[in-house]
Enzyme design. Sequence first.
Site, mmCIF file in Angstrom:
data_model
loop_
_atom_site.group_PDB
_atom_site.id
_atom_site.type_symbol
_atom_site.label_atom_id
_atom_site.label_comp_id
_atom_site.label_asym_id
_atom_site.label_seq_id
_atom_site.Cartn_x
_atom_site.Cartn_y
_atom_site.Cartn_z
ATOM 1 N N ASP A 30 34.471 34.447 29.109
ATOM 2 C CA ASP A 30 33.537 35.484 28.658
ATOM 3 C C ASP A 30 32.327 34.865 27.954
ATOM 4 O O ASP A 30 32.432 33.797 27.352
ATOM 5 C CB ASP A 30 34.278 36.455 27.716
ATOM 6 C CG ASP A 30 33.560 37.787 27.589
ATOM 7 O OD1 ASP A 30 32.628 38.050 28.372
ATOM 8 O OD2 ASP A 30 33.931 38.561 26.690
ATOM 9 N N HIS A 47 25.943 33.255 34.701
ATOM 10 C CA HIS A 47 27.083 33.180 35.625
ATOM 11 C C HIS A 47 27.042 31.875 36.423
ATOM 12 O O HIS A 47 28.081 31.273 36.707
ATOM 13 C CB HIS A 47 27.079 34.381 36.577
ATOM 14 C CG HIS A 47 27.297 35.684 35.866
ATOM 15 N ND1 HIS A 47 28.290 35.869 34.941
ATOM 16 C CD2 HIS A 47 26.625 36.871 35.935
ATOM 17 C CE1 HIS A 47 28.242 37.116 34.474
ATOM 18 N NE2 HIS A 47 27.236 37.734 35.058
ATOM 19 N N THR A 76 38.661 44.763 37.594
ATOM 20 C CA THR A 76 38.491 46.026 38.329
ATOM 21 C C THR A 76 37.466 46.920 37.618
ATOM 22 O O THR A 76 36.957 47.861 38.216
ATOM 23 C CB THR A 76 39.841 46.779 38.450
ATOM 24 O OG1 THR A 76 40.487 46.800 37.169
ATOM 25 C CG2 THR A 76 40.763 46.112 39.449
ATOM 26 N N LEU A 141 47.684 20.918 40.726
ATOM 27 C CA LEU A 141 47.317 22.132 39.987
ATOM 28 C C LEU A 141 47.166 23.327 40.929
ATOM 29 O O LEU A 141 46.556 23.204 41.991
ATOM 30 C CB LEU A 141 45.980 21.887 39.272
ATOM 31 C CG LEU A 141 45.302 23.103 38.637
ATOM 32 C CD1 LEU A 141 46.040 23.546 37.382
ATOM 33 C CD2 LEU A 141 43.840 22.803 38.308
ATOM 34 N N ARG A 204 40.116 40.602 22.724
ATOM 35 C CA ARG A 204 40.844 41.655 23.439
ATOM 36 C C ARG A 204 41.228 41.135 24.808
ATOM 37 O O ARG A 204 40.703 40.127 25.287
ATOM 38 C CB ARG A 204 39.999 42.927 23.550
ATOM 39 C CG ARG A 204 38.653 42.723 24.212
ATOM 40 C CD ARG A 204 37.862 44.019 24.368
ATOM 41 N NE ARG A 204 36.486 43.732 24.778
ATOM 42 C CZ ARG A 204 35.463 43.598 23.952
ATOM 43 N NH1 ARG A 204 35.652 43.738 22.646
ATOM 44 N NH2 ARG A 204 34.256 43.304 24.400
#
Length: 250
Positions: A30, A47, A76, A141, A204
């Site tokens: 984030d 981004h 979503t 991985l 969160r």
Amino acid sequence: MFPFLKKKKNSNALLTNDTQVPEHIAIIMDGNGRWAKQRKMPRIKGHYEGMQTVKAITRHASDIGVKYLTLYAFSTENWSRPKDEVNYLMKLPGDFLSTFLPELIEKNVKVQTIGFIDQLPEHTRLAVLEAIEQTKHNTGLTLVFALNYGGRKEIVSAVQMIAAQYKENAIDLSEINEENFSQYLFTKDIPDPELLIRTSGEERLSNFLIWQSSYSEFVFVDTLWPDFDAHALDECIEIYHNRHRRFGGL
Ligand code: IPE
Ligand code: IPE
Ligand code: MG
């Protein structure tokens, strides 16, 4: 941020041989938008830089022996963002894989996804499916991208599958337990994450791995995702290492 850990200089110096590296690390990546805003750049530049961080963190996780790295790339709920931003985010998996797939293959990394992949634009889905196909026999991985992923929808979809089977008398009520239920989730072949990290200061889950993280250790860092690096990951692992996991016991 963690002054007692800041003395070591190079990124590998932080982890000692005793440090317990989690088998599965999940990350809520984030802060891309805020990173760009601070620089008066468009959000998509954040981004793009975030994608470079994904490469660096994947390399490092592979080098230190993490078995599963799950990265929350698109929720979503993220469809509610402006169309241009969504379109750019849907382009990123293809860009990422076209530049990074050879290195993933060389590093023996296996690519997987969790989420409602069928609902992605075709070009996004095909890029991801190609990477999954080309890396399916790799044994290092496992790099899991959560793409169009939502924890509540995942659980509801599991309930629908179970209900359909129950209706056809294919399963018995007594067979519905925690272990069997997990087999209806996207993560059925993946162990629960021991460590869950979120960058950017938000604390969160935002609908990420809500079933699977019931006993994860959470580490929240203020660093924005484009600034997160190998050293920052080591700091999180060190914090995890110093936690005492009790699982309800003593
Ligand atoms: C995380 O960065 C990337 C995605 C959710 C796709 P954000 O885009 O949420 O960045 P902030 O939170 O606005 O800074
Ligand atoms: C969570 O970040 C989703 C991803 C990192 C892909 P968001 O930025 O979308 O979450 P909220 O909106 O702050 O809860
Ligand atoms: Mg955000």
